[in-house]
Scaffold this motif. Structure first.
Motif, mmCIF file in Angstrom:
data_model
loop_
_atom_site.group_PDB
_atom_site.id
_atom_site.type_symbol
_atom_site.label_atom_id
_atom_site.label_comp_id
_atom_site.label_asym_id
_atom_site.label_seq_id
_atom_site.Cartn_x
_atom_site.Cartn_y
_atom_site.Cartn_z
ATOM 1 N N HIS A 1 0.619 -1.294 -0.413
ATOM 2 C CA HIS A 1 0.284 -0.270 0.431
ATOM 3 C C HIS A 1 1.237 1.173 0.093
ATOM 4 O O HIS A 1 0.887 2.482 -0.597
ATOM 5 C CB HIS A 1 -0.995 0.068 0.867
ATOM 6 C CG HIS A 1 -2.054 1.000 1.018
ATOM 7 N ND1 HIS A 1 -3.056 1.267 1.935
ATOM 8 C CD2 HIS A 1 -2.421 2.179 0.279
ATOM 9 C CE1 HIS A 1 -3.591 2.238 2.301
ATOM 10 N NE2 HIS A 1 -3.103 2.322 0.755
ATOM 11 N N ILE A 2 1.831 1.592 1.032
ATOM 12 C CA ILE A 2 2.931 2.396 0.949
ATOM 13 C C ILE A 2 3.046 2.724 -0.192
ATOM 14 O O ILE A 2 3.213 3.417 -1.240
ATOM 15 C CB ILE A 2 4.406 2.642 1.703
ATOM 16 C CG1 ILE A 2 2.998 1.961 3.695
ATOM 17 C CG2 ILE A 2 5.277 3.608 1.837
ATOM 18 C CD1 ILE A 2 3.777 1.659 4.409
ATOM 19 N N LEU B 1 2.487 1.400 -3.454
ATOM 20 C CA LEU B 1 1.735 1.970 -4.784
ATOM 21 C C LEU B 1 0.983 3.682 -4.372
ATOM 22 O O LEU B 1 1.643 4.714 -6.200
ATOM 23 C CB LEU B 1 0.311 1.459 -4.309
ATOM 24 C CG LEU B 1 0.096 -0.482 -4.663
ATOM 25 C CD1 LEU B 1 -0.793 -0.169 -4.077
ATOM 26 C CD2 LEU B 1 -0.124 0.403 -6.400
ATOM 27 N N ARG B 2 1.123 4.236 -3.239
ATOM 28 C CA ARG B 2 1.914 6.105 -2.792
ATOM 29 C C ARG B 2 2.749 6.019 -3.821
ATOM 30 O O ARG B 2 3.060 7.682 -3.631
ATOM 31 C CB ARG B 2 0.995 5.973 -1.595
ATOM 32 C CG ARG B 2 -0.506 5.118 -0.995
ATOM 33 C CD ARG B 2 -1.575 6.175 -0.838
ATOM 34 N NE ARG B 2 -2.859 5.306 -0.724
ATOM 35 C CZ ARG B 2 -3.880 5.671 -0.532
ATOM 36 N NH1 ARG B 2 -4.041 7.031 -1.807
ATOM 37 N NH2 ARG B 2 -5.442 5.949 -0.315
ATOM 38 N N GLU B 3 3.624 5.492 -2.852
ATOM 39 C CA GLU B 3 5.390 6.007 -3.435
ATOM 40 C C GLU B 3 5.284 5.848 -5.159
ATOM 41 O O GLU B 3 6.651 7.098 -5.383
ATOM 42 C CB GLU B 3 6.607 5.500 -2.884
ATOM 43 C CG GLU B 3 6.542 5.513 -1.346
ATOM 44 C CD GLU B 3 7.187 7.062 -0.604
ATOM 45 O OE1 GLU B 3 7.893 7.408 -1.227
ATOM 46 O OE2 GLU B 3 6.816 6.690 0.448
ATOM 47 N N GLY C 1 2.936 5.923 -6.762
ATOM 48 C CA GLY C 1 2.121 7.334 -7.794
ATOM 49 C C GLY C 1 1.362 6.577 -9.092
ATOM 50 O O GLY C 1 0.319 6.844 -9.224
ATOM 51 N N ALA D 1 3.242 10.221 1.293
ATOM 52 C CA ALA D 1 3.234 8.722 1.040
ATOM 53 C C ALA D 1 2.879 7.383 1.910
ATOM 54 O O ALA D 1 1.725 7.175 1.843
ATOM 55 C CB ALA D 1 3.767 7.985 -0.576
ATOM 56 N N GLN E 1 1.858 9.022 5.040
ATOM 57 C CA GLN E 1 0.628 9.065 6.290
ATOM 58 C C GLN E 1 -0.142 9.406 4.336
ATOM 59 O O GLN E 1 -1.406 8.320 5.675
ATOM 60 C CB GLN E 1 1.505 11.149 6.490
ATOM 61 C CG GLN E 1 2.330 11.329 7.124
ATOM 62 C CD GLN E 1 1.535 10.413 8.457
ATOM 63 O OE1 GLN E 1 0.808 11.156 8.652
ATOM 64 N NE2 GLN E 1 2.395 9.560 9.526
ATOM 65 N N GLU E 2 -0.263 8.688 3.990
ATOM 66 C CA GLU E 2 -1.727 9.043 2.872
ATOM 67 C C GLU E 2 -2.072 7.188 3.466
ATOM 68 O O GLU E 2 -3.307 6.986 3.547
ATOM 69 C CB GLU E 2 -1.126 9.382 1.588
ATOM 70 C CG GLU E 2 -1.085 10.615 1.182
ATOM 71 C CD GLU E 2 -0.610 10.731 -0.577
ATOM 72 O OE1 GLU E 2 -0.492 9.373 -1.262
ATOM 73 O OE2 GLU E 2 -0.417 11.509 -0.620
ATOM 74 N N ALA E 3 -1.339 6.203 3.363
ATOM 75 C CA ALA E 3 -1.542 4.745 3.308
ATOM 76 C C ALA E 3 -2.523 4.788 4.914
ATOM 77 O O ALA E 3 -2.867 4.308 4.393
ATOM 78 C CB ALA E 3 -0.043 4.235 3.455
ATOM 79 N N LYS F 1 -3.217 6.916 6.448
ATOM 80 C CA LYS F 1 -4.339 7.956 6.800
ATOM 81 C C LYS F 1 -5.852 6.673 5.812
ATOM 82 O O LYS F 1 -6.894 6.614 6.275
ATOM 83 C CB LYS F 1 -4.787 8.824 6.380
ATOM 84 C CG LYS F 1 -4.768 10.051 7.087
ATOM 85 C CD LYS F 1 -3.860 11.034 6.475
ATOM 86 C CE LYS F 1 -3.362 11.644 6.987
ATOM 87 N NZ LYS F 1 -2.720 13.627 6.472
ATOM 88 N N GLY F 2 -5.413 6.049 5.138
ATOM 89 C CA GLY F 2 -6.184 5.144 4.061
ATOM 90 C C GLY F 2 -6.819 4.316 4.581
ATOM 91 O O GLY F 2 -7.664 3.408 4.406
#
Length: 201
Positions: A15-16, A18-20, A22, A190, A192-194, A196-197
């Motif tokens: 998940h991390i 994927l966010r990193e 983009g 990224a 932090q986004e994961a 929160k997701g």
């Protein structure tokens, strides 16, 4: 792409990534206790092994096992430098780290999640983890990340499994380099986004 995940499980690592990277993806909640997807589907029909992560590509191809998934994702966006190029010694160093984290740290945590495991048995694995974390702490001396100055998919995996330490009673206070690495990775946007997701922030 779809990422089947369970909050805070080892699926946090891809998940991390994927966010990193983009990359566009759809997160699909696959609870490890019920194995029921949000639409009522039995997750075992998606992954016969029943665990996460599982990455489903746009053509329906499914890829299991976190270390394989994160390398696949990294190779989709080579400019992001999330993994060294295939065929190079640094790539094998990355695989060395992914294997170590998976077999020596990740799997050593597994008995601690087992309610049926006696406390004496759990202590054996806590001691083993202390030994492994001591090694990682030494390897991180003078480095921001496992591979040096650059964040890679191995850092996402190490961060994910290190998150389990506090709830599982594994004391990391003696490992200053490891704790600094954990904080450094957690501060990345990224990550932090994961978090929160997955409602972990």
């Amino acid at each position: 792409m779809k990422l089947y995940y369970s909050p805070g499980a080892c699926s946090l690592s891809p998940h991390i990534v994927l966010r990193e990277a983009g990359l566009a993806f759809e997160p699909v909640l696959a609870p490890t206790k019920t194995h029921k997807l949000p639409d009522g589907t039995d997750y075992y029909t998606v992954n016969p092994l029943g665990y996460v992560p599982l990455l489903e590509l746009d053509d329906g191809t499914r890829l299991r096992e976190g270390p394989a998934i994160v390398q696949y994702l990294a190779d989709q966006v080579p400019a992001k430098n999330l993994a060294p190029a295939n065929g190079t010694l640094p790539r094998y160093r990355l695989q060395e780290w992914l294997t170590f984290i998976g077999t020596e740290i990740h799997k050593s945590f597994s008995p601690l999640f087992n309610a049926a495991m006696p406390d004496a048995g759990k202590q054996i694995y806590r001691d083993r983890l202390a030994n492994r974390f001591q090694f990682v702490d030494k390897e991180l001396q003078g480095k921001d990340y496992l591979m040096g100055d650059t964040f890679t998919v191995a850092d996402a995996y190490l961060y994910t499994v290190t998150r389990w330490s506090k709830p599982m009673g594994v004391d990391l206070s003696a490992y200053a380099n490891l704790l600094a690495h954990h904080a450094r990775v957690e501060a990345r946007p990224a990550v932090q986004e994961a978090l929160k997701g997955e409602k972990l922030a």
